[in-house]
Design a protein around this motif. Structure first.
Motif, PDB file in Angstrom:
ATOM      1  N   LYS A 116       0.838  -1.204   0.000  1.00  0.00           N
ATOM      2  CA  LYS A 116       0.000   0.000   0.000  1.00  0.00           C
ATOM      3  C   LYS A 116       0.871   1.253   0.000  1.00  0.00           C
ATOM      4  N   THR A 117       2.001   1.173   0.706  1.00  0.00           N
ATOM      5  CA  THR A 117       2.900   2.324   0.740  1.00  0.00           C
ATOM      6  C   THR A 117       3.462   2.604  -0.646  1.00  0.00           C
ATOM      7  N   ASP A 118       3.795   1.515  -1.355  1.00  0.00           N
ATOM      8  CA  ASP A 118       4.262   1.674  -2.739  1.00  0.00           C
ATOM      9  C   ASP A 118       3.254   2.456  -3.560  1.00  0.00           C
ATOM     10  N   LEU A 119       2.012   2.009  -3.433  1.00  0.00           N
ATOM     11  CA  LEU A 119       0.926   2.620  -4.198  1.00  0.00           C
ATOM     12  C   LEU A 119       0.824   4.106  -3.885  1.00  0.00           C
ATOM     13  N   LEU A 120       0.848   4.392  -2.604  1.00  0.00           N
ATOM     14  CA  LEU A 120       0.670   5.765  -2.153  1.00  0.00           C
ATOM     15  C   LEU A 120       1.873   6.612  -2.554  1.00  0.00           C
ATOM     16  N   ALA A 121       3.075   6.049  -2.365  1.00  0.00           N
ATOM     17  CA  ALA A 121       4.276   6.799  -2.712  1.00  0.00           C
ATOM     18  C   ALA A 121       4.252   7.133  -4.195  1.00  0.00           C
ATOM     19  N   GLY A 122       3.829   6.151  -4.999  1.00  0.00           N
ATOM     20  CA  GLY A 122       3.734   6.407  -6.431  1.00  0.00           C
ATOM     21  C   GLY A 122       2.740   7.515  -6.730  1.00  0.00           C
ATOM     22  N   ALA A 123       1.569   7.423  -6.101  1.00  0.00           N
ATOM     23  CA  ALA A 123       0.518   8.402  -6.377  1.00  0.00           C
ATOM     24  C   ALA A 123       0.951   9.802  -5.973  1.00  0.00           C
ATOM     25  N   VAL A 124       1.663   9.904  -4.866  1.00  0.00           N
ATOM     26  CA  VAL A 124       2.038  11.230  -4.386  1.00  0.00           C
ATOM     27  C   VAL A 124       3.258  11.764  -5.124  1.00  0.00           C
ATOM     28  N   MET A 125       4.263  10.896  -5.294  1.00  0.00           N
ATOM     29  CA  MET A 125       5.538  11.382  -5.803  1.00  0.00           C
ATOM     30  C   MET A 125       5.536  11.589  -7.318  1.00  0.00           C
ATOM     31  N   ASP A 126       4.590  10.974  -7.995  1.00  0.00           N
ATOM     32  CA  ASP A 126       4.585  11.110  -9.453  1.00  0.00           C
ATOM     33  C   ASP A 126       3.623  12.165  -9.949  1.00  0.00           C
ATOM     34  N   ASP A 127       2.826  12.726  -9.053  1.00  0.00           N
ATOM     35  CA  ASP A 127       1.794  13.645  -9.503  1.00  0.00           C
ATOM     36  C   ASP A 127       2.405  15.001  -9.852  1.00  0.00           C
ATOM     37  N   PRO A 128       2.297  15.434 -11.108  1.00  0.00           N
ATOM     38  CA  PRO A 128       2.940  16.710 -11.489  1.00  0.00           C
ATOM     39  C   PRO A 128       2.369  17.907 -10.740  1.00  0.00           C
ATOM     40  N   VAL A 129       1.082  17.853 -10.412  1.00  0.00           N
ATOM     41  CA  VAL A 129       0.500  18.997  -9.717  1.00  0.00           C
ATOM     42  C   VAL A 129       1.049  19.092  -8.300  1.00  0.00           C
ATOM     43  N   ILE A 130       1.276  17.934  -7.685  1.00  0.00           N
ATOM     44  CA  ILE A 130       1.862  17.951  -6.340  1.00  0.00           C
ATOM     45  C   ILE A 130       3.283  18.503  -6.409  1.00  0.00           C
ATOM     46  N   HIS A 131       4.003  18.126  -7.445  1.00  0.00           N
ATOM     47  CA  HIS A 131       5.352  18.703  -7.623  1.00  0.00           C
ATOM     48  C   HIS A 131       5.261  20.217  -7.681  1.00  0.00           C
ATOM     49  N   ALA A 132       4.311  20.697  -8.491  1.00  0.00           N
ATOM     50  CA  ALA A 132       4.198  22.145  -8.665  1.00  0.00           C
ATOM     51  C   ALA A 132       3.839  22.821  -7.351  1.00  0.00           C
ATOM     52  N   ARG A 133       3.039  22.124  -6.526  1.00  0.00           N
ATOM     53  CA  ARG A 133       2.610  22.751  -5.280  1.00  0.00           C
ATOM     54  C   ARG A 133       3.663  22.695  -4.183  1.00  0.00           C
ATOM     55  N   THR A 134       4.529  21.680  -4.193  1.00  0.00           N
ATOM     56  CA  THR A 134       5.393  21.498  -3.025  1.00  0.00           C
ATOM     57  C   THR A 134       6.870  21.735  -3.288  1.00  0.00           C
ATOM     58  N   LYS A 135       7.318  21.666  -4.535  1.00  0.00           N
ATOM     59  CA  LYS A 135       8.753  21.825  -4.764  1.00  0.00           C
ATOM     60  C   LYS A 135       9.138  23.287  -4.643  1.00  0.00           C
ATOM     61  N   GLY A 136      10.218  23.539  -3.938  1.00  0.00           N
ATOM     62  CA  GLY A 136      10.673  24.912  -3.764  1.00  0.00           C
ATOM     63  C   GLY A 136       9.819  25.727  -2.828  1.00  0.00           C
ATOM     64  N   VAL A 137       8.944  25.069  -2.100  1.00  0.00           N
ATOM     65  CA  VAL A 137       8.057  25.789  -1.179  1.00  0.00           C
ATOM     66  C   VAL A 137       8.524  25.554   0.249  1.00  0.00           C
ATOM     67  N   GLY A 138       8.549  26.603   1.034  1.00  0.00           N
ATOM     68  CA  GLY A 138       8.884  26.470   2.454  1.00  0.00           C
ATOM     69  C   GLY A 138      10.271  25.935   2.705  1.00  0.00           C
ATOM     70  N   ILE A 139      11.245  26.478   1.994  1.00  0.00           N
ATOM     71  CA  ILE A 139      12.599  25.925   2.087  1.00  0.00           C
ATOM     72  C   ILE A 139      13.257  26.303   3.411  1.00  0.00           C
ATOM     73  N   LEU A 140      13.806  25.307   4.067  1.00  0.00           N
ATOM     74  CA  LEU A 140      14.649  25.524   5.239  1.00  0.00           C
ATOM     75  C   LEU A 140      16.065  25.165   4.830  1.00  0.00           C
ATOM     76  N   THR A 141      16.971  26.102   4.958  1.00  0.00           N
ATOM     77  CA  THR A 141      18.347  25.756   4.600  1.00  0.00           C
ATOM     78  C   THR A 141      19.003  25.019   5.758  1.00  0.00           C
ATOM     79  N   ARG A 142      20.148  24.459   5.482  1.00  0.00           N
ATOM     80  CA  ARG A 142      20.925  23.753   6.486  1.00  0.00           C
ATOM     81  C   ARG A 142      21.245  24.670   7.663  1.00  0.00           C
ATOM     82  N   GLN A 143      21.591  25.903   7.339  1.00  0.00           N
ATOM     83  CA  GLN A 143      21.962  26.847   8.384  1.00  0.00           C
ATOM     84  C   GLN A 143      20.757  27.157   9.290  1.00  0.00           C
TER      85      GLN A 143
END
Lengths: 400, 167, 310, 137
Positions: free
Chosen positions: A179-206
């Motif tokens: 089930k985790t495979d299924l969910l990970a696929g659904a979440v990680m492959d969705d282009p809209v989710i990428h657009a919504r979450t990538k580069g958002v709320g960045i915390l740097t190492r520092q």
């Protein structure tokens, strides 16, 4: 538009199950500043803990937070066992780790679901929560309850996992992995989710080092800290696993770290089950006579990060001082870095990305006077009142 | 096999490489003794992962700066206690590469407890210092914003619920 | 006069459109539930919701802000939706209105509900409602041009005919417009415009529950909220019907064709539901880009194709 | 049973107020909506605004700070509204009743229509409680 709008998030907001007030100072849709009002959830657990015996404190710390209801007893047990120099049996170690890792799976699934909900993706929410149910069933089978497990005690655990149950757990785990495979696929492959979450709320190492953030929040920014590895406890040194990190520090990286950690947890549990089969059934506690004077620090890796308990014992049967530091306490402060400059829509998911848990954060005390509504009494006065009342009752008893 | 679909794509970075800091547990104690010999009152080594160093309150800034900036330790939290000796604070620092928890222990004055704030060095101590100020009435000098954190408007000034009374 | 009143209140106006819309709303929720492995609400759920809000619950007026405008907005939205519904549904049911430029009137009437929501939300003096209102405004600005291009495409396809009745008749005599490349493109554009007009995920930022707690509707309760629900039910029926009238040769109302008509509506709603269940909510900026660049591009391509006769 | 009552019972919209809780009850309430239990089949929906609510679910011990908020929320709700206290803390204060921040169980602050005890109550218990409440009124 120079006038800033204040957007309140909370205290009762569907974004979070718990009460907490964030004030986003917005210019249009852009967040310019963030302030928070806390205190809607404090129950003065640290103070309560001083009035309970060591056995009772477990039930109290379990109720600091429902989702981390293993991690707090875990850390507390570590602290007390450090004071008393108690070495628990191997079987107890395995059982503790199994419960801890099951909790991590259920917590991460819960977070994935809620994150989907915050993104307006209710299908992910429903799916993740559907797949979380088998984990809760396992809990019910092992501990007898879905949420507050009451498994821990000083010197071991309260219930055994009988060997007959191991095969059932194995089967459920392999199910969960699919089930985790299924969910990970659904979440990680969705282009809209990428657009919504990538580069958002960045915390740097520092930022992470500056705010001393812990857990997946830190690991997603490339800071590989994990108490299970750094300061091993229970069965974690006996099994083989990896610390998951990501570099980007954005919301997507945090989701990625959590999803991959679920696989590690499943693998840890499977190894623990193997270990469990090798040790004798029933040996789950050692006898503890008394807790000597001293101080103890207990650490445990909760799903959200490091839980830190500091216990001072004065030789009596309850802690003299019990300091609790939950992971969200340091993680929430990072909002100042991750939210400012973003739109409201991004800010909400950034707030959610650290998996904030306000129940953990606030355990403080307030004293107030019931009649006048003025908050004037402190704890000692309350205790004095109580002593006076007892004295009065005693007098009455003697007189009668 | 297990998790095949997601894992084969290898999107997650899994590295076990941990930052190697050259300062070992014992070395850091030696260094502390060397650099701050006049500030350290007592060192208790419970085991190699739990060390308590009692210092003079005035030197907290220097020692914390050394631990945070030079040795690269992480500030976990600080715990305040009210005991017969006065107000005590344990600053807990963690050395993640070795699992060491280093407690920097200070004992403050009974009547007028005050100590330098660490918040100008790292943000992590901001909240906990505000919290200790609310609950124990310990004053943190040079704190950027020492207002109430959790109990805003919940009790009158000058009443600190976590203080105890000793007879 | 009596016949006009009948048209407005009973068939095909308020009562009919609202009833069909309520069933479609149930259908939407049921499909959503099935996608999420749930059972879903009972058939009459939308009616229970509506009558509960209308009859049982108290209507609370905002303390600050303007109560009159606050209450007028839902009425206006129902009125706008119903009027638009009549202009769309009369030709669909083969009742000629003899009104030549009705497409443009429909276009303007369809925006009335959205505008009245904005007015109502601003009148409630709630910061979250204000954010919702500003988002709705941006959303309207972004999709309205696309929607206009979509209608223009249909008009061009029909040979500069501005009358919905004629458009339907042309399709029924020839073939439906969707049977060509440009028709398919127009259909895609139309579906997304409808999705945005209905404020369904991924375009539900104005009411985003998890961000701004229902946004524009946050202060509405009781009967006022019931009217908003009513307007939403009507819109859920007439917008798919409008798409069917423009591209899928409308309804034929004899024999087996009635079944086809029902299936067409259900199919369009099904597409909308599936889109809403397989996408997260996008940001308002992304929505603006989506319509202003991509959807407009698609619409223009369709227009060019029409000009060349594809 | 009148038409109005029938509609009301068939369409309960729930607003969730978590006091100073440990989160378990909150999660179990959400759990009721998810596929295994699916409250929507009874017409029960979780809404985000108190203005839309018919049922106010309160869980967790109420501390001094929550008290005013709870009263405010209760006053903002359109009547009729049913109040359900969930969990040991909502009903009695539970383990936190001795805490110095405790401001009383829910029924000391607002009138309560139903109590669902448990720490936390299982989703089945929450559903059973709400069904009992609906059948009573």
């Amino acid at each position: 538009m120079s006038k800033k709008t204040i957007i309140p998030i909370g205290p009762y907001h569907p974004l979070q199950e718990e009460p907490e007030l964030f004030k986003l100072y917005c210019d249009g849709e852009i967040v310019k500043d963030i302030k928070w009002e806390t205190g809607y959830n404090h129950r003065s657990i640290e103070k309560l803990s001083e009035s309970k015996t060591y056995d009772q404190v477990f039930f109290l710390v379990e109720r600091i937070c429902g989702i981390c209801s293993t991690s707090h007893p875990f850390a507390f047990a570590n602290a007390v066992e450090e004071i008393g120099n108690i070495e628990i049996t191997d079987r107890a170690k395995y059982i503790r780790s199994i419960i801890g890792e099951l909790e991590r799976i259920h917590s991460h699934l819960l977070w994935v679901g809620l994150a989907g909900h915050f993104l307006g993706y209710n299908t992910v929410f429903m799916w993740a929560w559907k797949y979380r149910e088998p984990v809760l069933d396992l809990f019910e089978m092992i501990t007898g309850n879905r949420n507050s497990y009451a498994m821990f005690k000083v010197g071991g655990v309260r219930r055994d996992i009988e060997n007959v149950k191991i095969s059932i757990i194995r089967k459920t785990l392999s199910d969960i992995r699919k089930k985790t495979d299924l969910l990970a696929g659904a979440v990680m492959d969705d282009p809209v989710i990428h657009a919504r979450t990538k580069g958002v709320g960045i915390l740097t190492r520092q930022d992470v080092i500056d705010y001393a953030a812990v857990g997946p929040t830190a690991r997603a920014s490339g800071v590989a800290i994990d108490v299970r590895k750094d300061d091993p406890y229970a069965a974690y040194p006996l099994v083989n696993w990896k610390v998951i990190t990501a570099q980007a520090g954005d919301v997507f990286a945090k989701a990625e770290v959590r999803l991959l950690e679920m696989y590690e947890s499943i693998s840890i549990i499977e190894q623990c089950l193997n270990g469990l089969e090798k040790v004798k059934e029933g040996e789950i506690t050692v006898k503890v006579k008394e807790i000597p004077e001293g101080i103890g620090t207990g650490r445990a890796e909760a799903p959200r990060g490091e839980v830190f308990h500091f216990v001072v014992s004065d030789g009596s049967n309850s802690p003299a001082r019990h300091k609790i530091r939950a992971p969200s306490y340091v993680n929430i402060a990072t909002f100042k870095k991750s939210c400012i400059g973003q739109t409201i829509a991004d800010a909400t998911i950034s707030l959610a990305a650290v998996d904030p848990c306000y129940c953990c954060t606030e355990r403080m005390a307030v004293a107030y006077d019931i009649n006048s509504g003025k908050r004037i009494m402190n704890a000692n006065e309350l205790i004095d009142c109580s002593i006076m009342r007892t004295a009065e009752m005693k007098k009455n008893l003697i007189n009668n | 096999m297990q998790g095949a679909r997601y894992k084969t794509k290898e999107r997650g970075t899994r590295n076990e490489k941990r930052e190697t800091r050259n300062i070992d547990t014992m070395v850091i104690i030696e260094k502390l003794k060397e650099n701050f010999s006049s500030d350290i009152l007592e060192i208790v080594t419970k085991n190699e992962k739990r060390i308590i160093v009692t210092i003079k309150p005035d030197s907290i800034i220097n020692i914390a700066e050394y631990l945070y900036k030079t040795a690269g330790l992480r500030f976990i939290i600080a715990s305040a206690l009210h005991t017969k000796k006065g107000f005590e604070i344990h600053y807990h620092f963690s050395m993640d590469s070795t699992g060491l928890v280093l407690n920097i222990h200070v004992i403050l004055d009974k009547e007028n407890p005050q100590i330098e704030s660490l918040s100008n060095m790292f943000n992590a101590s901001n909240w906990i210092e505000r919290e200790m100020h609310e609950l124990f009435g310990i004053n943190f000098l040079n704190h950027p914003n020492q207002e109430k954190l959790i109990s805003d408007g919940n009790w009158a000034e000058g009443v600190y619920p976590y203080r105890k009374e000793f007879k | 006069m009596a016949v006009n009143l009948f048209y407005f209140l009973v068939f095909p106006g308020l009562l009919f459109a609202a009833t069909v819309g309520a069933f479609l709303s149930w259908f939407d929720r049921k499909i959503t539930a099935r996608v999420q492995f749930r059972k879903g609400p009972p058939l009459l759920q939308p009616f229970y919701d509506f009558f509960k809000l209308l009859l049982v619950k108290e209507t609370i007026l905002p303390k600050h802000g303007s109560p009159v405008i606050f209450l007028l907005a839902p009425v206006l939205s129902v009125f706008g939706a119903t009027t638009a519904g009549i202009f769309i549904l009369l030709p669909l049911f083969n009742i000629t209105t003899g009104f030549r430029g009705d497409l443009l009137v429909i276009f303007y009437l369809l925006t009335i509900p959205s505008f009245s929501y904005i007015i109502g939300s601003l009148a409630s003096a709630n910061p979250l409602a204000a954010v919702g209102g500003s988002r709705e405004m941006k959303l309207i600005l972004s999709y309205e041009l696309t929607f206009l291009l979509f209608i223009a495409g249909v008009i061009m396809k029909c040979g500069q005919e501005f009358n919905l009745y004629t458009i339907i008749q042309t399709q029924q005599e020839g073939s439906p417009f969707i049977g060509s490349i440009s028709g398919v493109l127009l259909f895609i554009v139309g579906i997304f415009c409808i999705q945005a007009k209905l404020a369904l995920v991924p375009f539900d930022m104005p009411e985003a529950e998890a961000e701004i707690t229902e946004g524009i509707f946050i202060e509405y309760s009781g009967a006022a909220y019931a009217l908003i629900k009513l307007a939403k039910y009507i819109m859920l029926f007439i917008l798919p019907a409008f798409l069917i009238a423009l591209l899928m040769n409308g309804f034929k109302l004899e024999g087996i064709n009635i079944l086809w008509a029902v299936l067409k509506v259900i199919m369009v709603v099904l597409i909308l539901t599936l889109i809403r269940n397989t996408n997260p909510r996008i940001k308002i900026k992304q929505a603006v880009n989506f319509f202003l660049i991509w959807m407009n591009l698609l619409a223009v391509i369709a227009l060019v194709l029409i000009a060349f006769g594809y | 049973m009148g038409f109005k009552d029938y509609c009301f019972k068939k369409s309960l919209w729930v607003f969730h107020f978590g006091g100073a809780s440990c989160n378990n009850c909150d999660i179990e309430i959400l759990d009721c909506l998810t596929p295994r239990h699916d409250l929507e089949r009874f017409g029960i929906l979780l809404v985000g605004s108190i203005r839309h609510a018919d049922v106010l679910l309160v869980n967790g011990s109420i501390n001094t700070r929550d008290k005013d908020r709870l009263l405010e929320i209760y006053n903002q709700a359109p009547k009729p509204i049913l109040v359900v206290a969930i969990g040991a803390c909502g009903c009695t204060g539970g383990i936190f009743a001795e805490s110095i921040t405790f401001a009383g169980p829910v029924d000391k602050i607002i009138p309560v229509n139903a109590y669902i005890p448990g720490c936390p109550p299982k989703p089945e218990a929450i559903i059973a409680g709400i069904v009992k409440l609906v059948n009573k009124s």
